[in-house]
Design a protein around this motif. Structure first.
Motif, PDB file in Angstrom:
ATOM      1  N   ALA A 204       0.923  -1.264   0.475  1.00  0.00           N
ATOM      2  CA  ALA A 204      -0.080  -0.391   0.194  1.00  0.00           C
ATOM      3  C   ALA A 204       0.816   1.060  -0.110  1.00  0.00           C
ATOM      4  O   ALA A 204       0.330   2.453  -0.587  1.00  0.00           O
ATOM      5  CB  ALA A 204      -1.091   0.111   1.406  1.00  0.00           C
ATOM      6  N   ILE A 205       1.829   1.321   0.488  1.00  0.00           N
ATOM      7  CA  ILE A 205       2.918   2.366   0.680  1.00  0.00           C
ATOM      8  C   ILE A 205       3.286   2.530  -0.680  1.00  0.00           C
ATOM      9  O   ILE A 205       3.522   3.822  -0.979  1.00  0.00           O
ATOM     10  CB  ILE A 205       3.963   2.452   1.732  1.00  0.00           C
ATOM     11  N   PHE A 206       3.961   1.297  -1.281  1.00  0.00           N
ATOM     12  CA  PHE A 206       4.909   1.580  -2.429  1.00  0.00           C
ATOM     13  C   PHE A 206       3.905   2.029  -2.956  1.00  0.00           C
ATOM     14  O   PHE A 206       3.804   3.427  -4.097  1.00  0.00           O
ATOM     15  CB  PHE A 206       5.146  -0.023  -2.896  1.00  0.00           C
ATOM     16  N   GLN A 207       2.483   1.235  -3.746  1.00  0.00           N
ATOM     17  CA  GLN A 207       1.675   2.107  -4.652  1.00  0.00           C
ATOM     18  C   GLN A 207       1.144   3.852  -4.333  1.00  0.00           C
ATOM     19  O   GLN A 207       0.819   4.501  -5.049  1.00  0.00           O
ATOM     20  CB  GLN A 207       0.301   1.216  -4.652  1.00  0.00           C
ATOM     21  N   PHE A 208       1.156   4.066  -2.703  1.00  0.00           N
ATOM     22  CA  PHE A 208      -0.217   4.787  -2.498  1.00  0.00           C
ATOM     23  C   PHE A 208       1.342   6.290  -2.949  1.00  0.00           C
ATOM     24  O   PHE A 208       1.248   7.059  -4.199  1.00  0.00           O
ATOM     25  CB  PHE A 208       0.104   5.420  -1.007  1.00  0.00           C
ATOM     26  N   LEU A 209       2.717   5.734  -2.862  1.00  0.00           N
ATOM     27  CA  LEU A 209       3.860   6.937  -3.693  1.00  0.00           C
ATOM     28  C   LEU A 209       4.243   7.171  -4.545  1.00  0.00           C
ATOM     29  O   LEU A 209       4.264   8.209  -4.826  1.00  0.00           O
ATOM     30  CB  LEU A 209       4.870   6.330  -2.510  1.00  0.00           C
ATOM     31  N   TRP A 210       3.566   5.977  -5.504  1.00  0.00           N
ATOM     32  CA  TRP A 210       3.782   6.322  -6.305  1.00  0.00           C
ATOM     33  C   TRP A 210       2.958   6.745  -7.233  1.00  0.00           C
ATOM     34  O   TRP A 210       2.691   8.206  -8.384  1.00  0.00           O
ATOM     35  CB  TRP A 210       4.208   4.546  -7.080  1.00  0.00           C
ATOM     36  N   VAL A 211       1.670   6.609  -6.970  1.00  0.00           N
ATOM     37  CA  VAL A 211       0.413   7.298  -7.803  1.00  0.00           C
ATOM     38  C   VAL A 211       0.383   8.861  -7.045  1.00  0.00           C
ATOM     39  O   VAL A 211       0.297   9.540  -7.708  1.00  0.00           O
ATOM     40  CB  VAL A 211      -0.924   6.709  -7.049  1.00  0.00           C
ATOM     41  N   TRP A 212       0.617   9.229  -6.022  1.00  0.00           N
ATOM     42  CA  TRP A 212       0.370  10.816  -5.494  1.00  0.00           C
ATOM     43  C   TRP A 212       1.403  11.250  -6.400  1.00  0.00           C
ATOM     44  O   TRP A 212       1.211  12.438  -6.243  1.00  0.00           O
ATOM     45  CB  TRP A 212       0.634  10.807  -3.893  1.00  0.00           C
ATOM     46  N   ASN A 213       3.003  10.816  -6.485  1.00  0.00           N
ATOM     47  CA  ASN A 213       3.886  11.564  -6.520  1.00  0.00           C
ATOM     48  C   ASN A 213       3.828  11.338  -8.305  1.00  0.00           C
ATOM     49  O   ASN A 213       4.564  12.875  -8.829  1.00  0.00           O
ATOM     50  CB  ASN A 213       5.128  11.432  -6.839  1.00  0.00           C
TER      51      ASN A 213
END
Length: 279
Positions: A204-213
């Motif tokens: 979830a952290i990987f995906q969230f950081l990628w999408v947010w940035n």
């Protein structure tokens, strides 16, 4: 003597890590202090001048940010893109990872190899074909279209990570659950998901950081009403140049959310990456 050396060595390592942490956080602190200064003060001196003149600090810039319709809309667009894209990837990858790890079906290994092969496909290769497809489906320029793109390109890595993690679970544990009358869905929800929480959190952290940035995908697939914060900040810089009273708090807001998410789940992040990286 050995205990003294070990203690000294641990102290040096801890001091080194503290220094690295401070260096890493310095740009974030500088951006935050800049967001609390007026445009005139920013033009005449660096953010470190607040250490000797704290009267420069105020929240007027954040009031201006809240009054900027473009920035507030972009922030909520970013939330509307990042949260569903993260949730869908975690849910779909968890189901697929469990299936690849513990369910027998024809072509399982072949399909998994295809999923792994998709990891090497660059995002740039699919931009134009997917944009054409989304145009035909009426998804181009919309938030659902951006979400769908992030989900589709996030799934290969997510499935690979969770499949490796789930495959490490003791086989006897799952067989005992089946002998007790548990179906696959019950085993998945009551046993596999709680045990796999570290891997799910790290994913979830990987995906969230990628999408947010992300800015590349949003710049191409989102129109003016659906663009996220990264694209809006770039647009503000291009249009206004020196509009620092909006840019600085907007950039800090864009940066601080991923930092908070990472530190909130860092323990699960480390556990999940270490456990899911190798089989």
């Amino acid at each position: 003597m050995n205990a003294l050396r070990r203690g000294l060595g641990n102290s040096l390592v801890q001091a080194f890590l503290v220094v690295i942490g401070l260096v890493w956080l310095t740009p974030l602190a500088g951006l935050f202090l800049s967001s609390l200064r007026s445009a005139q003060e920013t033009a005449t001196g660096g953010w470190w001048t607040v250490l000797t003149s704290p009267r420069q600090l105020s929240f007027d810039n954040y009031s201006a940010l809240l009054g900027n319709a473009g920035m507030t809309r972009a922030f909520w667009n970013t939330v509307l893109i990042s949260v569903p894209a993260t949730f869908l990837v975690v849910v779909i990858a968890a189901l697929a990872g469990y299936a690849f790890a513990w369910l027998d079906f024809p072509g399982r290994d072949t399909v998994f190899l295809v999923v792994v092969a998709l990891l090497v496909v660059p995002v740039q290769i699919g931009l134009l074909p997917v944009a054409k497809l989304f145009g035909q489906l009426g998804l181009f320029g919309t938030i659902p279209g951006v979400i769908l793109f992030h989900v589709s390109y996030g799934l290969p890595f997510a499935i690979f990570l969770l499949r490796n993690y789930f495959a490490e679970m003791p086989k006897e544990m799952l067989e005992a659950a089946r002998m007790d009358g548990g179906g696959e869905w019950r085993i998945f929800t009551r046993l596999v998901l709680p045990v796999g929480r570290p891997a799910l959190a790290s994913l979830a952290i990987f995906q969230f950081l990628w999408v947010w940035n992300d800015m590349l995908v949003a710049l191409l697939f989102a129109d003016s009403s659906a663009q996220p914060l990264t694209v809006e900040l770039q647009s503000q810089i291009r249009q206004f140049g020196s509009n620092i009273d909006v840019l600085a708090p907007g950039a800090f807001l864009s940066l601080v959310v991923p930092v908070v998410v990472f530190f909130a789940f860092q323990r699960h992040f480390v556990q999940g990456v270490m456990a899911g990286s190798v089989k």
